[in-house]
Write an enzyme that holds these catalytic residues in place. Structure first.
Site, mmCIF file in Angstrom:
data_model
loop_
_atom_site.group_PDB
_atom_site.id
_atom_site.type_symbol
_atom_site.label_atom_id
_atom_site.label_comp_id
_atom_site.label_asym_id
_atom_site.label_seq_id
_atom_site.Cartn_x
_atom_site.Cartn_y
_atom_site.Cartn_z
ATOM 1 C CE1 TYR A 1 -42.439 34.155 -9.919
ATOM 2 C CE2 TYR A 1 -40.106 34.011 -9.386
ATOM 3 C CZ TYR A 1 -41.401 33.553 -9.231
ATOM 4 O OH TYR A 1 -41.660 32.484 -8.407
ATOM 5 C CG PHE B 1 -41.978 39.413 1.112
ATOM 6 C CD1 PHE B 1 -42.572 38.981 -0.053
ATOM 7 C CD2 PHE B 1 -41.379 40.667 1.124
ATOM 8 C CE1 PHE B 1 -42.572 39.773 -1.194
ATOM 9 C CE2 PHE B 1 -41.397 41.477 0.001
ATOM 10 C CZ PHE B 1 -41.978 41.020 -1.163
#
Length: 405
Positions: free
Chosen positions: A124, A405
């Protein structure tokens, strides 16, 4: 021309895209009963899919929340909660296409920041995400009594599954923890990230709640895992803490006191704690608590650099002019004067240069400028400039998220 399309998913595509995500992470799609328990957490809003001949081959999903920033404020945040590409479509540009579409969608929707938890550390950074918070994996070997002077005047009670599902969202909201890096937990977060673990097929976790003089002020979700074997039948179990939050030091001490007092347990393990968790200092023998690993936690992406920079507070120091580069969102490129009195775009000469992922690492105060410069992430800065940068961005406490999450 690619042989796939990237677009928002529809409500009818929620189940197949969720199954795709689970398979891409090498899991098994949920049976119908489990899907019914988690489906309200997986709506079409905020989810971008890649499709070939109408079949999903990739998914990049998100939900809206808020991020606590230095100074006590909070900014809207897009939480990227599931990214996956079907195994026979990897290395073909699908991920890059979805991430590009998602970032531009976040910008259009007005999110100053986005964030995710990375399954692999090499993915990322190229999309502008930087490690903004870190987490500790800790182990406490019993017996581990607390010092006599540790204040823990409250009590702890265990909740039933139904009680936990009904009361935990309101308790988390009431604690109003403003540590930089913490996030709000919207209603759709709870079914899949918390509630499911309370059922037998999700692990049958228990929930303990601490009550102080002013009411409930902390909780822990935990699981006891047997370690005994045929050859070692008397070995104690391991207690694994999966979620631990407290509104004040007394609640934290009270929860640790309870967790370390559970019978027939040999060791307490916890992953995802702040790197400055004080449990060792609470013990008569601090060596009983060990930090056995420190890992990246929240990967942050500044979507709107001027809005994000303006949302947080800064320390007392002479201003620094940052020259920011952003390959994917060119509107962020430029120079920003950052000082104790605020942030503004400027044409002045830059004091240092950095990419947007490095700015994300500085943003919550989790990293110092010196090591970032040593690694080549910050360039053009003198030692005096680095010191001013630290004085401006330093927070006095390590940022931490504490919500997966």
């Amino acid at each position: 021309m690619s042989d796939y399309v990237v677009r928002p998913i529809t409500e009818e595509e929620c189940r197949p895209t969720f199954d795709l995500l689970v398979r891409s992470l090498h899991g098994n799609p949920p049976p119908d009963e489990r899907w019914e328990r988690v489906r309200e957490s997986w709506t079409a809003d905020g989810r971008t899919g890649a499709f070939h001949d109408g079949e999903p081959i990739g998914i990049a999903s998100s939900f809206a929340t808020t991020l606590a920033v230095p100074g006590g404020g909070a900014v809207p945040m897009a939480a990227v909660d599931g990214v996956g590409v079907r195994a026979d479509w990897t290395r073909r540009g699908v991920l890059t296409a979805m991430m590009d579409t998602q970032l531009h969608d976040f910008a259009k929707r007005g999110f100053p920041v986005a964030a995710l938890h990375a399954s692999e550390a090499l993915i990322y950074g190229r999309f502008g995400y930087g490690v903004a918070t870190r987490m500790a994996t800790m182990q406490v070997k019993k017996p581990a009594p607390l010092r006599e002077g540790v204040a823990a005047p409250g009590r702890v009670r265990l909740l039933s599954t139904d009680e936990a599902i009904d009361t935990m969202p309101a308790l988390y909201r009431s604690m109003d923890v403003r540590r930089p890096g913490t996030i709000a937990r919207p209603d759709l977060w709870w079914p899949i990230a918390f509630n499911w673990h309370l059922y037998a097929d999700g692990g049958h976790h228990r929930v303990a709640v601490h009550t102080g003089p002013d009411g409930d002020d902390g909780f822990a979700r935990f699981l006891v895992v047997p370690q005994n074997t045929y050859l070692d039948p008397e070995r104690g179990a391991a207690l694994e803490i999966h979620d631990l939050h407290a509104a004040n030091p007394e609640a934290l001490a009270g929860l640790w006191r309870f967790l370390l007092s559970v019978d027939l347990v040999e060791v307490v393990n916890v992953r995802g704690r702040p790197v400055d968790d004080p449990v060792g200092l609470l013990l008569v023998d601090p060596r009983r608590a060990q930090t056995i690993g420190v890992d990246d936690e929240l990967w942050l992406r500044l979507i709107d650099v001027p809005a994000a920079l303006a949302a947080r507070a800064y320390g007392s120091a002479e201003p620094v002019v940052l020259e920011v580069n952003d390959r994917m969102l060119p509107g962020n490129r430029g120079r920003y004067r950052v000082g104790g009195d605020g942030v503004e775009r400027t044409e002045a000469d830059a004091d240092l240069q950095l990419d947007v992922d490095t700015l994300a690492m500085l943003y919550l105060g989790g990293w110092e400028a010196g090591p970032l410069a040593l690694s080549g992430r910050i360039t053009g800065a003198s030692a005096e400039t680095l010191a001013r940068t630290d004085a401006l961005f330093r927070t006095g406490t390590q940022p931490w998220t504490g919500t997966h999450f």
